[in-house]
Design a protein around this motif. Structure first.
Motif, PDB file in Angstrom:
ATOM      1  N   THR A  75      63.019 -67.694 -55.127  1.00 35.87           N
ATOM      2  CA  THR A  75      62.724 -66.288 -54.826  1.00 35.87           C
ATOM      3  C   THR A  75      61.793 -65.642 -55.843  1.00 35.87           C
ATOM      4  O   THR A  75      61.179 -64.618 -55.551  1.00 35.87           O
ATOM      5  CB  THR A  75      64.030 -65.474 -54.778  1.00 35.87           C
ATOM      6  OG1 THR A  75      64.669 -65.527 -56.068  1.00 35.87           O
ATOM      7  CG2 THR A  75      64.972 -66.022 -53.719  1.00 35.87           C
ATOM      8  N   ASN A  76      61.694 -66.241 -57.026  1.00 36.00           N
ATOM      9  CA  ASN A  76      60.869 -65.657 -58.091  1.00 36.00           C
ATOM     10  C   ASN A  76      60.004 -66.751 -58.724  1.00 36.00           C
ATOM     11  O   ASN A  76      60.112 -67.035 -59.917  1.00 36.00           O
ATOM     12  CB  ASN A  76      61.782 -65.007 -59.140  1.00 36.00           C
ATOM     13  CG  ASN A  76      61.026 -64.117 -60.112  1.00 36.00           C
ATOM     14  OD1 ASN A  76      59.896 -63.702 -59.847  1.00 36.00           O
ATOM     15  ND2 ASN A  76      61.645 -63.817 -61.246  1.00 36.00           N
ATOM     16  N   ASP A 104      61.715 -56.451 -67.148  1.00 40.97           N
ATOM     17  CA  ASP A 104      62.614 -57.571 -66.856  1.00 40.97           C
ATOM     18  C   ASP A 104      61.854 -58.571 -65.991  1.00 40.97           C
ATOM     19  O   ASP A 104      61.326 -58.218 -64.935  1.00 40.97           O
ATOM     20  CB  ASP A 104      63.855 -57.055 -66.120  1.00 40.97           C
ATOM     21  CG  ASP A 104      64.902 -58.138 -65.885  1.00 40.97           C
ATOM     22  OD1 ASP A 104      64.580 -59.333 -66.029  1.00 40.97           O
ATOM     23  OD2 ASP A 104      66.041 -57.789 -65.529  1.00 40.97           O
ATOM     24  N   HIS A 105      61.779 -59.822 -66.447  1.00 41.51           N
ATOM     25  CA  HIS A 105      61.062 -60.853 -65.696  1.00 41.51           C
ATOM     26  C   HIS A 105      61.772 -61.252 -64.408  1.00 41.51           C
ATOM     27  O   HIS A 105      61.197 -61.989 -63.594  1.00 41.51           O
ATOM     28  CB  HIS A 105      60.861 -62.097 -66.558  1.00 41.51           C
ATOM     29  CG  HIS A 105      59.973 -61.879 -67.746  1.00 41.51           C
ATOM     30  ND1 HIS A 105      58.725 -61.297 -67.655  1.00 41.51           N
ATOM     31  CD2 HIS A 105      60.155 -62.169 -69.069  1.00 41.51           C
ATOM     32  CE1 HIS A 105      58.167 -61.240 -68.853  1.00 41.51           C
ATOM     33  NE2 HIS A 105      59.012 -61.754 -69.727  1.00 41.51           N
ATOM     34  N   GLY A 106      62.999 -60.811 -64.214  1.00 42.34           N
ATOM     35  CA  GLY A 106      63.709 -61.106 -62.975  1.00 42.34           C
ATOM     36  C   GLY A 106      64.491 -62.397 -63.041  1.00 42.34           C
ATOM     37  O   GLY A 106      64.493 -63.109 -64.050  1.00 42.34           O
ATOM     38  N   PRO A 107      65.174 -62.733 -61.949  1.00 40.43           N
ATOM     39  CA  PRO A 107      66.049 -63.915 -61.949  1.00 40.43           C
ATOM     40  C   PRO A 107      65.267 -65.208 -62.126  1.00 40.43           C
ATOM     41  O   PRO A 107      64.139 -65.340 -61.659  1.00 40.43           O
ATOM     42  CB  PRO A 107      66.710 -63.856 -60.561  1.00 40.43           C
ATOM     43  CG  PRO A 107      65.791 -63.029 -59.728  1.00 40.43           C
ATOM     44  CD  PRO A 107      65.174 -62.032 -60.645  1.00 40.43           C
ATOM     45  N   ASP A 108      65.901 -66.143 -62.811  1.00 37.10           N
ATOM     46  CA  ASP A 108      65.294 -67.460 -63.027  1.00 37.10           C
ATOM     47  C   ASP A 108      65.603 -68.330 -61.814  1.00 37.10           C
ATOM     48  O   ASP A 108      66.408 -69.260 -61.866  1.00 37.10           O
ATOM     49  CB  ASP A 108      65.854 -68.081 -64.308  1.00 37.10           C
ATOM     50  CG  ASP A 108      65.110 -69.349 -64.702  1.00 37.10           C
ATOM     51  OD1 ASP A 108      64.121 -69.687 -64.022  1.00 37.10           O
ATOM     52  OD2 ASP A 108      65.519 -69.993 -65.683  1.00 37.10           O
ATOM     53  N   GLN A 137      64.466 -56.662 -55.723  1.00 42.76           N
ATOM     54  CA  GLN A 137      65.626 -57.303 -55.100  1.00 42.76           C
ATOM     55  C   GLN A 137      65.644 -58.811 -55.325  1.00 42.76           C
ATOM     56  O   GLN A 137      66.694 -59.442 -55.226  1.00 42.76           O
ATOM     57  CB  GLN A 137      65.641 -57.000 -53.600  1.00 42.76           C
ATOM     58  CG  GLN A 137      65.772 -55.521 -53.274  1.00 42.76           C
ATOM     59  CD  GLN A 137      65.591 -55.235 -51.793  1.00 42.76           C
ATOM     60  OE1 GLN A 137      65.635 -56.153 -50.958  1.00 42.76           O
ATOM     61  NE2 GLN A 137      65.383 -53.971 -51.446  1.00 42.76           N
ATOM     62  N   PHE A 138      64.482 -59.392 -55.626  1.00 41.50           N
ATOM     63  CA  PHE A 138      64.438 -60.851 -55.803  1.00 41.50           C
ATOM     64  C   PHE A 138      63.451 -61.291 -56.882  1.00 41.50           C
ATOM     65  O   PHE A 138      63.406 -62.465 -57.237  1.00 41.50           O
ATOM     66  CB  PHE A 138      64.065 -61.531 -54.482  1.00 41.50           C
ATOM     67  CG  PHE A 138      62.784 -61.014 -53.874  1.00 41.50           C
ATOM     68  CD1 PHE A 138      61.551 -61.508 -54.263  1.00 41.50           C
ATOM     69  CD2 PHE A 138      62.818 -60.012 -52.907  1.00 41.50           C
ATOM     70  CE1 PHE A 138      60.376 -61.033 -53.702  1.00 41.50           C
ATOM     71  CE2 PHE A 138      61.647 -59.528 -52.339  1.00 41.50           C
ATOM     72  CZ  PHE A 138      60.425 -60.038 -52.736  1.00 41.50           C
ATOM     73  N   GLY A 139      62.654 -60.368 -57.403  1.00 47.35           N
ATOM     74  CA  GLY A 139      61.619 -60.734 -58.366  1.00 47.35           C
ATOM     75  C   GLY A 139      61.705 -59.928 -59.642  1.00 47.35           C
ATOM     76  O   GLY A 139      62.777 -59.436 -60.018  1.00 47.35           O
ATOM     77  N   ALA A 199      50.540 -63.446 -54.876  1.00 44.18           N
ATOM     78  CA  ALA A 199      51.720 -63.981 -55.560  1.00 44.18           C
ATOM     79  C   ALA A 199      52.997 -63.264 -55.131  1.00 44.18           C
ATOM     80  O   ALA A 199      54.061 -63.885 -55.037  1.00 44.18           O
ATOM     81  CB  ALA A 199      51.538 -63.876 -57.069  1.00 44.18           C
ATOM     82  N   TYR A 200      52.891 -61.960 -54.863  1.00 45.42           N
ATOM     83  CA  TYR A 200      54.076 -61.170 -54.512  1.00 45.42           C
ATOM     84  C   TYR A 200      53.989 -60.652 -53.080  1.00 45.42           C
ATOM     85  O   TYR A 200      54.430 -59.546 -52.765  1.00 45.42           O
ATOM     86  CB  TYR A 200      54.229 -60.012 -55.498  1.00 45.42           C
ATOM     87  CG  TYR A 200      54.443 -60.471 -56.927  1.00 45.42           C
ATOM     88  CD1 TYR A 200      55.620 -61.105 -57.300  1.00 45.42           C
ATOM     89  CD2 TYR A 200      53.457 -60.293 -57.894  1.00 45.42           C
ATOM     90  CE1 TYR A 200      55.818 -61.539 -58.607  1.00 45.42           C
ATOM     91  CE2 TYR A 200      53.643 -60.725 -59.203  1.00 45.42           C
ATOM     92  CZ  TYR A 200      54.829 -61.351 -59.548  1.00 45.42           C
ATOM     93  OH  TYR A 200      55.025 -61.782 -60.832  1.00 45.42           O
ATOM     94  N   ALA A 201      53.441 -61.491 -52.205  1.00 43.14           N
ATOM     95  CA  ALA A 201      53.218 -61.086 -50.815  1.00 43.14           C
ATOM     96  C   ALA A 201      54.518 -60.736 -50.098  1.00 43.14           C
ATOM     97  O   ALA A 201      54.536 -59.876 -49.210  1.00 43.14           O
ATOM     98  CB  ALA A 201      52.488 -62.202 -50.063  1.00 43.14           C
ATOM     99  N   LEU A 202      55.608 -61.377 -50.475  1.00 43.72           N
ATOM    100  CA  LEU A 202      56.885 -61.136 -49.797  1.00 43.72           C
ATOM    101  C   LEU A 202      57.331 -59.687 -49.942  1.00 43.72           C
ATOM    102  O   LEU A 202      57.981 -59.135 -49.051  1.00 43.72           O
ATOM    103  CB  LEU A 202      57.955 -62.079 -50.357  1.00 43.72           C
ATOM    104  CG  LEU A 202      59.283 -62.152 -49.590  1.00 43.72           C
ATOM    105  CD1 LEU A 202      59.049 -62.613 -48.154  1.00 43.72           C
ATOM    106  CD2 LEU A 202      60.253 -63.099 -50.294  1.00 43.72           C
ATOM    107  N   ALA A 203      56.963 -59.061 -51.050  1.00 39.55           N
ATOM    108  CA  ALA A 203      57.346 -57.664 -51.278  1.00 39.55           C
ATOM    109  C   ALA A 203      56.342 -56.691 -50.680  1.00 39.55           C
ATOM    110  O   ALA A 203      56.637 -55.507 -50.520  1.00 39.55           O
ATOM    111  CB  ALA A 203      57.491 -57.397 -52.775  1.00 39.55           C
TER     112      ALA A 203
END
Length: 309
Positions: free
Chosen positions: A297-298, A289-293, A224-226, A175-179
């Motif tokens: 990116t999230n 913090d769930h991060g940006p809506d 940075q994005f999640g 799910a968070y492979a980009l990071a």
């Protein structure tokens, strides 16, 4: 001239007999599928995602008594919904449970191999169980799962408390492979209106502290994005925890980092933020913090609609 004749095997060559047995087998499977309760199906979903649970863990997570758990697990084993083998990691001789043939029928896309995420699909539930039994990470899997089982058990006896998400290492990694993170587990813990997402790093003391700390880089990228979830570094002893806190002292991180030890209940005041080394916090008190809506990116941002437990 030889008088030998081919030997025919009626069991394998009689079409009517084969069809009859196939029909009987299908009917038996359908009957057993109908016998599965909602609790049974939840257990099978856990085993599909998290590979293995001990008899004690299953009892704590889903039953009111050891006797009722033992009887139901015997039934599930009898209809091949689960397979079982003796725990050799602790020496206490209890059964460990994995998916059986019927369980694999319910969850055909279950994770395949705890050591090799890209391994080919097993030919059978027996092969999948053999991979679990032979895994060098078996004790680590059980230790990781124990934190989530403790949270599930706590939620069963406390109103307005729930474990809303429980993801395995392979699920969270994908799910968070980009990071580039690879947590041992990921969850969302809800107490009243408070929601705390977290990533778990279950530490058995087998890695140098420098290796443990390097894992934080991926979580830094994720912020940075999640989500900006606390990273829980759960270790075996107070001494190792103290060493971790000293190593983290004065090191700024974009996400909260908290330490705890295996023997303390994870729902309670068991966590020390690296920025507040003198204070113990409850899990639901940790900043999160769930991060940006932003679905681009999230995409796995948690909402109440996403609760999977």
């Amino acid at each position: 001239m030889s008088t030998d004749r081919p030997v025919f095997h009626p069991r394998s060559s009689n079409p009517r007999l084969l069809a009859s047995r196939s029909t009987t087998s299908r009917r038996s499977r359908l009957e057993n599928l109908r016998r599965l309760t909602l609790r049974d199906r939840q257990l099978l979903a856990w085993l599909a995602e998290h590979y293995v649970l001990s008899a004690d863990q299953i009892t704590d997570a889903a039953f009111t008594s050891r006797r009722s758990a033992r009887l139901r697990l015997a039934t599930l084993h009898g209809i091949e919904a689960v397979s079982r083998f003796v725990d050799i990691t602790t020496g206490d001789g209890q059964y460990l449970y994995a998916l059986g043939p019927l369980g694999m029928l319910v969850h055909p896309t279950a994770y395949n191999d705890p050591d090799r995420p890209d391994a080919r699909a097993p030919r059978s539930s027996i092969e999948r169980t053999e991979r679990i039994v032979g895994s060098s990470r078996l004790a680590h899997l059980l230790g990781t799962n124990q934190l989530f089982v403790d949270l599930l058990a706590h939620a069963r006896t406390h109103p307005n408390v729930r474990l809303a998400r429980w993801w395995s290492e392979q699920h969270a990694t994908a799910a968070y492979a980009l990071a580039g993170i690879r947590p041992d587990g990921h969850g969302v813990w809800c107490v009243g209106d408070q929601q705390v997402g977290f990533f778990l790093e279950h530490d058995n003391g087998t890695e140098p502290l420098a290796v443990v700390l390097r894992k934080l880089r991926g979580y830094e990228r994720l912020t940075q994005f999640g989500p900006r979830y606390p990273v829980l570094l759960r270790v075996r002893s107070r001494r190792r925890e103290a060493n971790l806190l000293r190593a983290l002292a004065g090191v700024p991180t974009a996400m909260p980092v908290a330490t705890g030890i295996h023997d303390e209940h994870p729902a309670g005041p068991a966590w020390t933020l690296a920025t507040e080394p003198g204070l113990r916090r409850w899990l639901h008190e940790l900043p999160s913090d769930h991060g940006p809506d932003n679905p681009a990116t999230n995409p796995h941002r948690y909402t109440d609609r996403d609760a999977d437990l």
